[in-house]
Design a protein around this motif. Structure first.
Motif, PDB file in Angstrom:
ATOM      1  N   SER A 148       0.827  -1.208   0.000  1.00 22.43           N
ATOM      2  CA  SER A 148       0.000   0.000   0.000  1.00 22.43           C
ATOM      3  C   SER A 148       0.858   1.254   0.000  1.00 22.43           C
ATOM      4  CB  SER A 148      -0.914   0.015   1.229  1.00 22.43           C
ATOM      5  OG  SER A 148      -1.615   1.238   1.335  1.00 22.43           O
ATOM      6  N   ILE A 149       0.440   2.221  -0.784  1.00 22.50           N
ATOM      7  CA  ILE A 149       1.068   3.541  -0.727  1.00 22.50           C
ATOM      8  C   ILE A 149       0.467   4.376   0.397  1.00 22.50           C
ATOM      9  CG2 ILE A 149       1.073   5.795  -1.893  1.00 22.50           C
ATOM     10  CD1 ILE A 149       2.001   4.551  -4.367  1.00 22.50           C
ATOM     11  N   GLY A 150      -0.850   4.388   0.500  1.00 20.71           N
ATOM     12  CA  GLY A 150      -1.502   5.333   1.394  1.00 20.71           C
ATOM     13  C   GLY A 150      -1.829   4.836   2.771  1.00 20.71           C
ATOM     14  N   GLU A 151      -1.818   3.498   2.974  1.00 18.78           N
ATOM     15  CA  GLU A 151      -2.174   2.954   4.284  1.00 18.78           C
ATOM     16  C   GLU A 151      -1.256   1.783   4.644  1.00 18.78           C
ATOM     17  OE1 GLU A 151      -6.327   2.122   4.696  1.00 18.78           O
ATOM     18  OE2 GLU A 151      -6.948   4.160   4.238  1.00 18.78           O
ATOM     19  N   ALA A 152       0.039   1.950   4.390  1.00 19.26           N
ATOM     20  CA  ALA A 152       0.995   0.900   4.740  1.00 19.26           C
ATOM     21  C   ALA A 152       1.005   0.695   6.249  1.00 19.26           C
ATOM     22  CB  ALA A 152       2.384   1.275   4.241  1.00 19.26           C
ATOM     23  N   PRO A 153       0.913  -0.550   6.710  1.00 22.39           N
ATOM     24  CA  PRO A 153       0.844  -0.792   8.150  1.00 22.39           C
ATOM     25  C   PRO A 153       2.186  -0.691   8.851  1.00 22.39           C
ATOM     26  CG  PRO A 153       0.747  -2.867   6.970  1.00 22.39           C
ATOM     27  CD  PRO A 153       0.725  -1.788   5.929  1.00 22.39           C
ATOM     28  N   ASP A 154       3.289  -0.575   8.110  1.00 18.94           N
ATOM     29  CA  ASP A 154       4.615  -0.535   8.718  1.00 18.94           C
ATOM     30  C   ASP A 154       4.801   0.730   9.551  1.00 18.94           C
ATOM     31  OD1 ASP A 154       4.430  -1.708   6.025  1.00 18.94           O
ATOM     32  OD2 ASP A 154       6.404  -2.502   6.482  1.00 18.94           O
ATOM     33  N   GLY A 155       5.396   0.593  10.710  1.00 16.24           N
ATOM     34  CA  GLY A 155       5.758   1.767  11.501  1.00 16.24           C
ATOM     35  C   GLY A 155       4.575   2.382  12.219  1.00 16.24           C
ATOM     36  N   LEU A 156       4.815   3.561  12.815  1.00 18.32           N
ATOM     37  CA  LEU A 156       3.798   4.254  13.586  1.00 18.32           C
ATOM     38  C   LEU A 156       2.929   5.111  12.687  1.00 18.32           C
ATOM     39  CD1 LEU A 156       6.111   5.502  16.470  1.00 18.32           C
ATOM     40  CD2 LEU A 156       4.583   3.521  16.542  1.00 18.32           C
ATOM     41  N   ARG A 157       1.705   5.346  13.117  1.00 18.52           N
ATOM     42  CA  ARG A 157       0.837   6.275  12.406  1.00 18.52           C
ATOM     43  C   ARG A 157      -0.204   6.802  13.380  1.00 18.52           C
ATOM     44  NH1 ARG A 157      -2.537   2.244   8.369  1.00 18.52           N
ATOM     45  NH2 ARG A 157      -3.713   1.119   9.951  1.00 18.52           N
ATOM     46  N   THR A 158      -0.763   7.941  13.053  1.00 21.85           N
ATOM     47  CA  THR A 158      -1.778   8.529  13.909  1.00 21.85           C
ATOM     48  C   THR A 158      -3.089   7.774  13.756  1.00 21.85           C
ATOM     49  OG1 THR A 158      -2.449  10.062  12.170  1.00 21.85           O
ATOM     50  CG2 THR A 158      -0.745  10.811  13.684  1.00 21.85           C
ATOM     51  N   ALA A 159      -3.991   7.988  14.685  1.00 18.38           N
ATOM     52  CA  ALA A 159      -5.314   7.385  14.566  1.00 18.38           C
ATOM     53  C   ALA A 159      -6.042   7.977  13.369  1.00 18.38           C
ATOM     54  CB  ALA A 159      -6.112   7.632  15.840  1.00 18.38           C
ATOM     55  N   PRO A 160      -6.829   7.163  12.645  1.00 21.92           N
ATOM     56  CA  PRO A 160      -7.531   7.668  11.471  1.00 21.92           C
ATOM     57  C   PRO A 160      -8.515   8.780  11.821  1.00 21.92           C
ATOM     58  CG  PRO A 160      -7.530   5.264  11.521  1.00 21.92           C
ATOM     59  CD  PRO A 160      -7.039   5.735  12.858  1.00 21.92           C
ATOM     60  N   THR A 161      -8.435   9.851  11.093  1.00 15.31           N
ATOM     61  CA  THR A 161      -9.435  10.912  11.138  1.00 15.31           C
ATOM     62  C   THR A 161      -9.742  11.305   9.707  1.00 15.31           C
ATOM     63  OG1 THR A 161      -7.719  12.625  11.282  1.00 15.31           O
ATOM     64  CG2 THR A 161      -8.650  11.826  13.355  1.00 15.31           C
ATOM     65  N   PHE A 162     -10.889  11.850   9.463  1.00 14.05           N
ATOM     66  CA  PHE A 162     -11.283  12.204   8.107  1.00 14.05           C
ATOM     67  C   PHE A 162     -11.399  13.726   7.992  1.00 14.05           C
ATOM     68  CE2 PHE A 162     -12.977   8.030   9.154  1.00 14.05           C
ATOM     69  CZ  PHE A 162     -12.356   7.283   8.177  1.00 14.05           C
ATOM     70  N   PRO A 163     -10.885  14.316   6.886  1.00 12.58           N
ATOM     71  CA  PRO A 163     -10.365  13.629   5.704  1.00 12.58           C
ATOM     72  C   PRO A 163      -8.898  13.244   5.757  1.00 12.58           C
ATOM     73  CG  PRO A 163     -10.347  15.965   5.300  1.00 12.58           C
ATOM     74  CD  PRO A 163     -10.928  15.783   6.686  1.00 12.58           C
ATOM     75  N   ASP A 164      -8.198  13.531   6.834  1.00 12.00           N
ATOM     76  CA  ASP A 164      -6.764  13.259   6.857  1.00 12.00           C
ATOM     77  C   ASP A 164      -6.450  11.773   6.716  1.00 12.00           C
ATOM     78  OD1 ASP A 164      -6.247  15.905   7.156  1.00 12.00           O
ATOM     79  OD2 ASP A 164      -6.116  15.827   9.338  1.00 12.00           O
ATOM     80  N   GLY A 165      -7.194  10.925   7.371  1.00 11.18           N
ATOM     81  CA  GLY A 165      -6.975   9.496   7.269  1.00 11.18           C
ATOM     82  C   GLY A 165      -5.690   9.058   7.961  1.00 11.18           C
ATOM     83  N   PRO A 166      -5.367   7.762   7.821  1.00  9.95           N
ATOM     84  CA  PRO A 166      -4.134   7.252   8.427  1.00  9.95           C
ATOM     85  C   PRO A 166      -2.917   7.952   7.835  1.00  9.95           C
ATOM     86  CG  PRO A 166      -5.577   5.472   7.707  1.00  9.95           C
ATOM     87  CD  PRO A 166      -6.131   6.731   7.139  1.00  9.95           C
ATOM     88  N   ARG A 167      -1.876   8.106   8.642  1.00  9.27           N
ATOM     89  CA  ARG A 167      -0.652   8.750   8.173  1.00  9.27           C
ATOM     90  C   ARG A 167       0.506   7.771   8.372  1.00  9.27           C
ATOM     91  NH1 ARG A 167      -0.715  14.155   7.012  1.00  9.27           N
ATOM     92  NH2 ARG A 167      -2.665  15.232   7.447  1.00  9.27           N
ATOM     93  N   PRO A 168       0.737   6.924   7.366  1.00  7.04           N
ATOM     94  CA  PRO A 168       1.799   5.932   7.497  1.00  7.04           C
ATOM     95  C   PRO A 168       3.175   6.586   7.422  1.00  7.04           C
ATOM     96  CG  PRO A 168       0.901   5.906   5.278  1.00  7.04           C
ATOM     97  CD  PRO A 168       0.036   6.847   6.080  1.00  7.04           C
ATOM     98  N   LEU A 169       4.151   5.891   7.939  1.00  7.47           N
ATOM     99  CA  LEU A 169       5.529   6.377   7.897  1.00  7.47           C
ATOM    100  C   LEU A 169       6.248   5.942   6.631  1.00  7.47           C
ATOM    101  CD1 LEU A 169       6.627   5.753  11.584  1.00  7.47           C
ATOM    102  CD2 LEU A 169       5.927   7.895  10.536  1.00  7.47           C
ATOM    103  N   VAL A 170       5.706   4.949   5.945  1.00 10.65           N
ATOM    104  CA  VAL A 170       6.340   4.440   4.729  1.00 10.65           C
ATOM    105  C   VAL A 170       5.280   4.177   3.677  1.00 10.65           C
ATOM    106  CG1 VAL A 170       8.234   3.381   6.032  1.00 10.65           C
ATOM    107  CG2 VAL A 170       6.208   2.017   5.439  1.00 10.65           C
ATOM    108  N   ALA A 171       5.745   4.013   2.449  1.00 10.24           N
ATOM    109  CA  ALA A 171       4.881   3.623   1.336  1.00 10.24           C
ATOM    110  C   ALA A 171       5.549   2.473   0.592  1.00 10.24           C
ATOM    111  CB  ALA A 171       4.646   4.801   0.388  1.00 10.24           C
TER     112      ALA A 171
END
Length: 236
Positions: A179-202
């Motif tokens: 995934s480019i936009g929702e890679a599970p690797d590493g830390l990310r903030t809690a999902p909020t809309f419209p920002d959504g998940p913020r992965p550390l990697v793609a």
């Protein structure tokens, strides 16, 4: 022929730009996108425009189909998360307008690409037998084989599970490009809309087709701004 293969961008334009900036160091011939392209991230329209300008070959993902075909006013959310998703769907549909929604609705669920060794690559979202069922790294061979269907091609490129892998079942290469936009690797903030998940990697995958066969290189692109926020190194 060198192909850059990506999936599950989910409207995360910054992550897409990071991958394309990395990819520009090599001269590739095709950009393949295995679905879940624009929803629900922060920049759906800009993401769509960037991909269409690049001549990307795209298939329809589950979220793409939902965005283009569901009437959000007819949905009945049962939680705050679902209510946020419905409101986000309304906003994105309004931003896109009827013409682009129709184009997303008409995206194919499969695209076949001829390879230079005489074989064939099949681009799907989930699996050849069902575009809405993911092929995952931890599935046993018999389950993956069942999802290949009756005519899977020599190379199957897919996404949906957000976790990249490369396995061979019989003579078929199964390449999940992550995934480019929702890679599970590493830390990310809690999902909020419209920002959504913020992965550390793609994630992205290079596939090179030659008369001798294919070579596969799966890469992880650090999203430096997010990494620095968490005190992590710029490269992972």
């Amino acid at each position: 022929m060198l192909m850059l293969c990506v999936s599950d961008i989910h409207g995360n334009l910054d992550a897409l730009r990071a991958v394309l900036a990395t990819a520009e160091r090599r001269s590739f011939h095709k950009l393949l996108v295995a679905g879940d392209i624009v929803f629900p991230g922060p920049a759906p329209l800009e993401t769509w425009r960037r991909l269409t300008a690049a001549g990307a070959v795209m298939v329809q993902g589950v979220s793409d189909k939902a965005l283009a075909t569901l009437d959000p006013n007819a949905l009945h959310p049962r939680s705050e998360h679902e209510r946020a998703m419905v409101e986000r769907m309304k906003a994105v549909r309004s931003e896109f307008g009827d013409l682009i929604l129709e184009r997303i609705k008409r995206l194919p669920t499969q695209v076949r690409v001829p390879l230079e060794d005489g074989g064939e690559l099949l681009l799907v979202h989930g699996s050849p037998s069902d575009p809405a069922e993911a092929m995952t790294f931890d599935m046993p061979d018999d389950e993956l084989n069942a999802l290949l269907g009756d005519d899977p091609a020599d190379v199957v490129v897919c996404g949906m599970s957000h976790t990249p892998f490369h396995r061979t079942i019989g003579d078929v290469h199964i390449i999940n490009v992550g995934s480019i936009g929702e890679a599970p690797d590493g830390l990310r903030t809690a999902p909020t809309f419209p920002d959504g998940p913020r992965p550390l990697v793609a994630h992205a995958t290079w596939i090179e087709s030659t008369p001798r066969g294919i070579t596969v290189e799966q890469i992880t692109v650090p999203l430096e701004e997010r990494a620095q926020e968490h005190g992590l190194p710029a490269t992972l």
